[in-house]
Structure formats: C-alpha cells, structure tokens
Scaffold this motif. Sequence first.
Motif, PDB file in Angstrom:
ATOM      1  N   ILE A 153      15.006  45.415  13.552  1.00 43.76           N
ATOM      2  CA  ILE A 153      15.205  46.741  12.770  1.00 43.76           C
ATOM      3  C   ILE A 153      16.833  46.989  12.222  1.00 43.76           C
ATOM      4  O   ILE A 153      17.538  46.927  13.037  1.00 43.76           O
ATOM      5  N   HIS A 154      16.723  47.293  11.033  1.00 42.11           N
ATOM      6  CA  HIS A 154      18.186  47.787  10.319  1.00 42.11           C
ATOM      7  C   HIS A 154      17.925  48.757   9.183  1.00 42.11           C
ATOM      8  O   HIS A 154      17.028  48.523   8.222  1.00 42.11           O
ATOM      9  N   LYS A 155      18.599  49.588   9.484  1.00 45.93           N
ATOM     10  CA  LYS A 155      18.624  50.698   8.320  1.00 45.93           C
ATOM     11  C   LYS A 155      17.427  51.189   7.878  1.00 45.93           C
ATOM     12  O   LYS A 155      17.054  51.403   6.579  1.00 45.93           O
ATOM     13  N   GLY A 156      16.470  51.588   8.736  1.00 44.24           N
ATOM     14  CA  GLY A 156      15.136  52.176   8.436  1.00 44.24           C
ATOM     15  C   GLY A 156      14.006  51.329   8.099  1.00 44.24           C
ATOM     16  O   GLY A 156      13.029  51.659   7.768  1.00 44.24           O
ATOM     17  N   LYS A 157      14.426  50.137   8.121  1.00 44.98           N
ATOM     18  CA  LYS A 157      13.317  48.975   7.843  1.00 44.98           C
ATOM     19  C   LYS A 157      13.148  47.776   8.636  1.00 44.98           C
ATOM     20  O   LYS A 157      14.097  47.579   9.279  1.00 44.98           O
ATOM     21  N   LEU A 158      12.158  47.157   8.860  1.00 45.95           N
ATOM     22  CA  LEU A 158      12.064  46.081   9.611  1.00 45.95           C
ATOM     23  C   LEU A 158      12.544  44.748   8.851  1.00 45.95           C
ATOM     24  O   LEU A 158      12.087  44.449   7.653  1.00 45.95           O
ATOM     25  N   LEU A 159      13.915  44.252   9.452  1.00 50.21           N
ATOM     26  CA  LEU A 159      14.401  42.997   8.975  1.00 50.21           C
ATOM     27  C   LEU A 159      13.546  41.777   9.012  1.00 50.21           C
ATOM     28  O   LEU A 159      13.708  40.866   8.622  1.00 50.21           O
ATOM     29  N   GLY A 160      12.966  41.795  10.259  1.00 51.85           N
ATOM     30  CA  GLY A 160      12.053  40.732  10.551  1.00 51.85           C
ATOM     31  C   GLY A 160      11.301  40.811  11.956  1.00 51.85           C
ATOM     32  O   GLY A 160      11.566  41.855  12.648  1.00 51.85           O
ATOM     33  N   ILE A 161      10.630  39.789  12.351  1.00 56.18           N
ATOM     34  CA  ILE A 161      10.017  39.723  13.682  1.00 56.18           C
ATOM     35  C   ILE A 161      10.109  38.202  14.296  1.00 56.18           C
ATOM     36  O   ILE A 161      10.030  37.306  13.263  1.00 56.18           O
ATOM     37  N   TYR A 162      10.483  38.110  15.424  1.00 56.67           N
ATOM     38  CA  TYR A 162      10.399  36.999  16.289  1.00 56.67           C
ATOM     39  C   TYR A 162       9.193  36.846  17.404  1.00 56.67           C
ATOM     40  O   TYR A 162       9.291  37.926  18.003  1.00 56.67           O
ATOM     41  N   ASP A 163       8.409  36.095  16.994  1.00 60.67           N
ATOM     42  CA  ASP A 163       7.393  35.887  18.215  1.00 60.67           C
ATOM     43  C   ASP A 163       7.623  34.906  19.123  1.00 60.67           C
ATOM     44  O   ASP A 163       8.034  33.619  18.559  1.00 60.67           O
ATOM     45  N   LYS A 164       7.648  35.050  20.278  1.00 59.72           N
ATOM     46  CA  LYS A 164       7.696  33.908  21.416  1.00 59.72           C
ATOM     47  C   LYS A 164       7.146  32.926  21.239  1.00 59.72           C
ATOM     48  O   LYS A 164       5.770  32.839  21.047  1.00 59.72           O
ATOM     49  N   ILE A 165       7.905  31.722  21.220  1.00 61.98           N
ATOM     50  CA  ILE A 165       7.058  30.346  21.039  1.00 61.98           C
ATOM     51  C   ILE A 165       6.980  29.700  22.393  1.00 61.98           C
ATOM     52  O   ILE A 165       5.682  29.018  22.390  1.00 61.98           O
ATOM     53  N   MET A 166       7.670  29.541  23.171  1.00 62.67           N
ATOM     54  CA  MET A 166       7.415  28.730  24.501  1.00 62.67           C
ATOM     55  C   MET A 166       6.967  29.735  25.292  1.00 62.67           C
ATOM     56  O   MET A 166       7.652  30.388  26.358  1.00 62.67           O
ATOM     57  N   LEU A 167       5.614  29.566  25.411  1.00 61.87           N
ATOM     58  CA  LEU A 167       4.900  30.728  26.331  1.00 61.87           C
ATOM     59  C   LEU A 167       4.668  29.770  27.594  1.00 61.87           C
ATOM     60  O   LEU A 167       4.754  28.830  27.846  1.00 61.87           O
ATOM     61  N   THR A 168       4.809  30.680  28.748  1.00 59.62           N
ATOM     62  CA  THR A 168       4.680  30.287  30.231  1.00 59.62           C
ATOM     63  C   THR A 168       2.985  30.321  30.340  1.00 59.62           C
ATOM     64  O   THR A 168       2.156  30.770  29.457  1.00 59.62           O
ATOM     65  N   GLY A 169       2.576  29.616  31.479  1.00 60.08           N
ATOM     66  CA  GLY A 169       1.388  29.511  31.654  1.00 60.08           C
ATOM     67  C   GLY A 169       0.369  31.083  31.498  1.00 60.08           C
ATOM     68  O   GLY A 169      -0.852  31.071  31.061  1.00 60.08           O
ATOM     69  N   SER A 170       1.249  32.040  32.396  1.00 59.17           N
ATOM     70  CA  SER A 170       0.816  33.161  32.460  1.00 59.17           C
ATOM     71  C   SER A 170       0.591  33.897  31.074  1.00 59.17           C
ATOM     72  O   SER A 170      -0.251  34.796  30.908  1.00 59.17           O
ATOM     73  N   ASP A 171       1.493  33.699  30.398  1.00 61.04           N
ATOM     74  CA  ASP A 171       1.451  34.130  28.843  1.00 61.04           C
ATOM     75  C   ASP A 171       0.256  33.817  28.189  1.00 61.04           C
ATOM     76  O   ASP A 171      -0.287  34.496  27.471  1.00 61.04           O
ATOM     77  N   ARG A 172      -0.200  32.395  28.374  1.00 62.88           N
ATOM     78  CA  ARG A 172      -1.095  32.040  27.555  1.00 62.88           C
ATOM     79  C   ARG A 172      -2.564  32.203  28.279  1.00 62.88           C
ATOM     80  O   ARG A 172      -3.374  32.900  27.590  1.00 62.88           O
ATOM     81  N   ASP A 173      -2.552  31.984  29.494  1.00 66.56           N
ATOM     82  CA  ASP A 173      -3.822  31.924  30.217  1.00 66.56           C
ATOM     83  C   ASP A 173      -4.213  33.435  30.635  1.00 66.56           C
ATOM     84  O   ASP A 173      -5.411  33.574  30.932  1.00 66.56           O
ATOM     85  N   THR A 174      -3.329  34.188  31.160  1.00 61.33           N
ATOM     86  CA  THR A 174      -3.669  35.569  31.771  1.00 61.33           C
ATOM     87  C   THR A 174      -3.346  36.835  30.699  1.00 61.33           C
ATOM     88  O   THR A 174      -4.053  37.548  30.464  1.00 61.33           O
TER      89      THR A 174
END
Length: 306
Positions: A130-151
């Motif tokens: 976030i920068h100056k009242g706007k969304l500059l961008g988004i990062y989404d986690k790439i390397m998910l753990t097993g619990s990230d994916r399965d749980t």
Amino acid sequence: MGMRLGRLGATGFARVLFLLTLPLTMAALDRDVTVSVYQGHCVDGDFVRNLATARQAVEEALARNSDFLALPETFLSGYDTPEHMRQGARRMDDPEVRSFIAESARHSMVLMVGLARITEEGIYNSVLVIHKGKLLGIYDKIMLTGSDRDTLKFLPGREVPVFEANGARFAVIICHDTSFPQPALVAKLKGAEILFTPHYNDIAAARMDAHRKWVRNCHIGLACQMKMVVARANIVVNGKDRLGYGDSLIVSPRGDMLAEAELFRVEMITVKVTPALFKSPYVWADLNEVPDSLKATLAGLLKGGK
C-alpha cells in the motif's frame, strides 16, 4: 534428474529463464531509506482487532519517519486454524480493507500487511503493498507448506513482482518462500534491493529453537548471496505447546544484523538503509560476473535437463 518447476508455474519459469539471459539491473537506491518491521500479537480470526493494531503500528512507524513498514504474514486475518483464517479473511472490495488502504493517502510510507485474501478462485495468503492511498500491488505466497495447501486450503501464487517507491526497488516473499533460493533470486534478477519477508511462525515448543536457527540462517544466506537487505517480520505467541518466538530482523547484504527484535517481545525495529551498504567493502562480487555458460547450464537444469 532436473529440477522441477515447483510453484512458479510455466509462466513464472519462463520468466526466470528470460531473466537469466539479461544483465542484472543495477540498484535504484539513491538515498537513505528508513525501514521498519513490526513484531507482535495477531488475534487469529479477529480482523477488527488486528486492523486496530496495524493502525497503531503505522502511527509508530510514521513517528520514526519510516519509508517502509512490514507487518507479519496474514496479520489481519490469522493463521492458526482454518476456521479462524476464514473468519478473518476478506475480499479486496471489503469496506474496511478499502478504508485502510485509503488512509495511507495522508503519508508517503509504504505499508506491507498480510491478509488471507478471498477471490473467486479461492483464498490466497497475500501481502498487500500500500502506498499513498492506493494498492501498489499484491504478492501471493508461492511456496506453500503442506498445511497451507491441505489444511488451510490456500491457493499458490505464481509471480514475484518488484515494486519501486521512496527511492528503492523492493519485493515481498512470505515465510516458507525463504526456505528456497528461487523466489528471492527472481526478485533479485528483476532489480530488487530490499526483500521483505513476513512470517507467521507458530512452532511446536520442542522444535522452536531449531526452526528459529534455520530461518535466521536462511535470511543471512539470502542477504549475502542475493546482495539485498532482507527484513523479516514475525508474530509473537506465548502458548503452552506452540510458540511464536518473534526474532524479527533486518540483515545487510553482507549478512550483518542491522537490527533484531527480542524473542517473545512485542516491538518495532527500525534501521536506516544507505546506498553504501550495496557497495564495496560491504559487498563483494557482482552477479553480472556470472558467465553465459553457467547461466545456460542453470537454465537447462531449471528446464528439466541434466
């Protein structure tokens, strides 16, 4: 056997191969910048309380004249159980999310905050930039753990964007991403000089210290090998069986600790990052020295050759 594509996907993989053929983009840092990371409690599932804490952190960072502030992984939502995570998850058009982004128009500090982000496809483990009242961008986690994916049922990200603001190029990767060189390498090849790494480390007590040492050493290695400042923000949890130990830190491109938080303590750490940190005698070698033959070998291995 060749290296698998992993979570970068075909598009991201092709991007890596292309970047390997290019001269490394020189650092954009042309002035001192002040970097802060927040270490503290996340109330899992309670978006409103976490948002209030984030606002307090913003005020503290502004009082320190910070150019950048990073908060921990999924800080606004929580992470400990699927129920809590979904309870705290939000869409980008949520009025409270939109209001929080709009509030940043009154200052120039870049804010990075973790959110379980609801989309039509599913939920991503995201960091909003976030920068100056706007969304500059988004990062989404790439390397998910097993619990990230399965749980937790998170969907994997595919891209490592590099942003530019306040005189610096920077990227964000999340927690388990730092256990692998590829996400940080993509950020470096795309010109990042500061790498922010939000974490939610809620670890079984018996394994906590081993995990802490592994994560700390990974950050030192990434900072040195990628020649970047690496800034980690982690949570604090004082449980009986599981511990969120903190150990937030900011590492120089030489691997020196520029700042480090106390274990299990709620606090903000802040450092001034200067252009000199990216030059000799602080940094030795230049990634542009790597010969084309070695780049071609690496590209072949990434593609699945031998």
